[in-house]
Write a protein that holds these residues in place. Structure first.
Motif, mmCIF file in Angstrom:
data_model
loop_
_atom_site.group_PDB
_atom_site.id
_atom_site.type_symbol
_atom_site.label_atom_id
_atom_site.label_comp_id
_atom_site.label_asym_id
_atom_site.label_seq_id
_atom_site.Cartn_x
_atom_site.Cartn_y
_atom_site.Cartn_z
ATOM 1 N N HIS A 177 0.845 -0.976 0.269
ATOM 2 C CA HIS A 177 -0.026 0.210 -0.042
ATOM 3 C C HIS A 177 0.712 0.987 0.323
ATOM 4 O O HIS A 177 0.562 2.521 0.272
ATOM 5 C CB HIS A 177 -0.986 -0.333 1.210
ATOM 6 C CG HIS A 177 -2.069 -1.576 1.113
ATOM 7 N ND1 HIS A 177 -2.564 -1.058 0.305
ATOM 8 C CD2 HIS A 177 -2.217 -2.352 1.747
ATOM 9 C CE1 HIS A 177 -3.944 -2.481 0.545
ATOM 10 N NE2 HIS A 177 -3.135 -3.074 1.877
ATOM 11 N N HIS A 215 -0.164 5.121 0.978
ATOM 12 C CA HIS A 215 0.627 6.262 1.130
ATOM 13 C C HIS A 215 0.437 7.620 1.017
ATOM 14 O O HIS A 215 0.653 8.228 1.928
ATOM 15 C CB HIS A 215 1.524 5.228 2.104
ATOM 16 C CG HIS A 215 0.369 4.263 3.104
ATOM 17 N ND1 HIS A 215 -0.612 4.766 4.275
ATOM 18 C CD2 HIS A 215 0.283 3.077 2.952
ATOM 19 C CE1 HIS A 215 -1.366 3.128 4.962
ATOM 20 N NE2 HIS A 215 -0.835 2.529 4.781
ATOM 21 N N ARG A 230 -6.607 14.985 3.878
ATOM 22 C CA ARG A 230 -5.902 13.606 4.704
ATOM 23 C C ARG A 230 -6.880 12.745 5.513
ATOM 24 O O ARG A 230 -7.843 11.379 5.902
ATOM 25 C CB ARG A 230 -4.599 13.401 5.220
ATOM 26 C CG ARG A 230 -4.277 12.136 4.882
ATOM 27 C CD ARG A 230 -2.418 12.342 5.658
ATOM 28 N NE ARG A 230 -1.928 13.152 6.129
ATOM 29 C CZ ARG A 230 -1.437 14.284 5.316
ATOM 30 N NH1 ARG A 230 -1.325 14.561 4.186
ATOM 31 N NH2 ARG A 230 -0.974 15.344 6.548
ATOM 32 N N GLU A 231 -7.293 13.614 7.105
ATOM 33 C CA GLU A 231 -8.433 13.227 8.221
ATOM 34 C C GLU A 231 -9.329 12.518 7.205
ATOM 35 O O GLU A 231 -10.452 12.012 7.679
ATOM 36 C CB GLU A 231 -7.746 14.358 8.954
ATOM 37 C CG GLU A 231 -9.577 14.010 10.503
ATOM 38 C CD GLU A 231 -8.545 12.419 11.708
ATOM 39 O OE1 GLU A 231 -8.666 12.067 12.120
ATOM 40 O OE2 GLU A 231 -7.094 12.081 10.586
ATOM 41 N N ARG A 248 -9.523 9.357 5.817
ATOM 42 C CA ARG A 248 -9.068 8.333 6.621
ATOM 43 C C ARG A 248 -10.309 8.585 7.917
ATOM 44 O O ARG A 248 -10.592 7.032 8.193
ATOM 45 C CB ARG A 248 -7.893 9.065 7.524
ATOM 46 C CG ARG A 248 -6.619 8.846 6.902
ATOM 47 C CD ARG A 248 -5.974 9.160 7.876
ATOM 48 N NE ARG A 248 -4.350 8.733 7.463
ATOM 49 C CZ ARG A 248 -2.967 9.772 8.200
ATOM 50 N NH1 ARG A 248 -3.218 9.766 9.050
ATOM 51 N NH2 ARG A 248 -1.911 9.184 6.949
ATOM 52 N N TRP A 294 -13.181 8.598 6.991
ATOM 53 C CA TRP A 294 -14.692 8.506 6.455
ATOM 54 C C TRP A 294 -14.293 6.879 5.525
ATOM 55 O O TRP A 294 -14.961 5.770 5.859
ATOM 56 C CB TRP A 294 -14.706 8.844 4.390
ATOM 57 C CG TRP A 294 -15.260 8.468 3.623
ATOM 58 C CD1 TRP A 294 -16.304 9.235 3.400
ATOM 59 C CD2 TRP A 294 -14.831 8.010 2.455
ATOM 60 N NE1 TRP A 294 -17.519 7.799 2.004
ATOM 61 C CE2 TRP A 294 -16.312 7.025 1.548
ATOM 62 C CE3 TRP A 294 -13.861 7.809 2.101
ATOM 63 C CZ2 TRP A 294 -15.968 6.356 0.616
ATOM 64 C CZ3 TRP A 294 -13.487 7.156 0.319
ATOM 65 C CH2 TRP A 294 -14.711 6.663 0.057
ATOM 66 N N ALA A 295 -12.640 6.901 5.216
ATOM 67 C CA ALA A 295 -12.627 5.054 4.977
ATOM 68 C C ALA A 295 -12.318 4.398 6.040
ATOM 69 O O ALA A 295 -12.526 2.815 5.777
ATOM 70 C CB ALA A 295 -11.176 5.285 3.657
ATOM 71 N N TRP A 296 -11.440 4.316 6.434
ATOM 72 C CA TRP A 296 -11.088 3.718 8.090
ATOM 73 C C TRP A 296 -12.362 3.944 8.854
ATOM 74 O O TRP A 296 -12.007 2.644 9.189
ATOM 75 C CB TRP A 296 -9.517 3.812 8.014
ATOM 76 C CG TRP A 296 -8.356 3.833 7.284
ATOM 77 C CD1 TRP A 296 -8.597 3.228 6.035
ATOM 78 C CD2 TRP A 296 -7.178 4.544 7.585
ATOM 79 N NE1 TRP A 296 -7.243 3.748 5.458
ATOM 80 C CE2 TRP A 296 -6.669 4.505 5.780
ATOM 81 C CE3 TRP A 296 -6.588 5.150 7.978
ATOM 82 C CZ2 TRP A 296 -5.076 4.212 5.555
ATOM 83 C CZ3 TRP A 296 -5.261 5.550 8.022
ATOM 84 C CH2 TRP A 296 -4.715 4.747 6.468
ATOM 85 N N GLU A 297 -12.710 5.080 9.157
ATOM 86 C CA GLU A 297 -12.840 4.443 10.442
ATOM 87 C C GLU A 297 -15.138 4.236 9.806
ATOM 88 O O GLU A 297 -15.630 3.910 11.156
ATOM 89 C CB GLU A 297 -13.266 5.823 11.440
ATOM 90 C CG GLU A 297 -12.249 6.115 11.931
ATOM 91 C CD GLU A 297 -11.027 4.802 11.781
ATOM 92 O OE1 GLU A 297 -11.685 4.284 13.304
ATOM 93 O OE2 GLU A 297 -10.014 5.001 12.081
ATOM 94 N N GLY A 298 -15.504 4.415 8.829
ATOM 95 C CA GLY A 298 -16.291 4.364 8.367
ATOM 96 C C GLY A 298 -17.528 5.209 9.498
ATOM 97 O O GLY A 298 -18.719 5.060 8.721
ATOM 98 N N LYS A 318 -10.759 12.241 -2.841
ATOM 99 C CA LYS A 318 -11.631 11.170 -3.972
ATOM 100 C C LYS A 318 -10.582 11.281 -5.324
ATOM 101 O O LYS A 318 -9.718 10.515 -5.944
ATOM 102 C CB LYS A 318 -12.817 10.638 -3.147
ATOM 103 C CG LYS A 318 -12.369 10.416 -2.699
ATOM 104 C CD LYS A 318 -14.255 9.453 -1.497
ATOM 105 C CE LYS A 318 -15.175 9.453 -3.292
ATOM 106 N NZ LYS A 318 -16.443 9.251 -1.964
#
Length: 189
Positions: free
Chosen positions: A113, A117, A128-129, A132, A134-138, A163
């Motif tokens: 990845h 990154h 970036r936050e 993250r 949206w994508a990692w924490e849903g 995006k």
């Protein structure tokens, strides 16, 4: 006796105790651990002594405490604080070793990845936050707005633009949607 007088007396008792035991405890700890750890353990010991001031044997209300009465108990407290610090260091060391092992033992088929990154690093810190969250924490845009202090509309706009920048950077702008066939959802006739 008022509460203020009681606090003043407690403080005076502690200061008398501290004056008596700080140097011997410092020497005690220096002989048992590295200099980098001594001040932290001594601070923790003094905090325990403050909390348990009423438990210190030989510490009377009015008179100067006798070192022969208070020091052995204080050494015991310092010994316990030192043991706690050593256990904490051991846990930290084991955690670092485990993290290093897991990085070294990455499966051969693990996805790389690094490109993602690097693309994320090109975004601004707030974008970036948002990505993250949206994508990692849903999180949904309204939840991201609550976490970041932005409005939901601002989050949606930032997310859309971030995006698009990520897709362009990763070279996926012209590619079809991943996971979808071109004729998916269409009739074959």
């Amino acid at each position: 006796m008022t509460e203020q007088e009681a606090r003043r007396m407690r403080r005076a008792r502690f200061e008398g105790l501290a004056h008596l035991v700080v140097e011997p405890l410092h020497r005690y700890l220096l002989r048992r651990t590295g200099a980098d750890m001594v001040d932290d353990v001594l601070s923790e010991t003094m905090l325990v002594l403050w909390r348990r001031l009423g438990d210190v044997p030989g510490l009377g209300e009015g008179s100067e405490p006798d070192p022969g009465d208070v020091l052995p108990w204080c050494y015991g407290v310092a010994r316990g604080c030192l043991a706690n610090a050593r256990r904490a260091d051991g846990r930290r060391l084991r955690l670092v070793e485990r993290l290093i092992r897991t990085q070294e033992e990455a499966p051969a088929g693990a996805a790389d990845h690094s490109e993602l990154h690097a693309a994320l690093a090109d975004l601004g810190a707030l974008d970036r936050e948002v990505v993250r969250l949206w994508a990692w924490e849903g999180l949904a845009p309204r939840q991201i707005a609550e976490a970041t202090g932005l409005t939901s509309n601002a989050v949606s706009i930032r997310l859309h633009r971030a995006k698009a920048r990520l897709a362009a950077r990763l070279g996926r702008k012209d590619a079809g949607r991943p996971g979808h066939k071109r004729d998916e959802g269409r009739s074959s006739q």
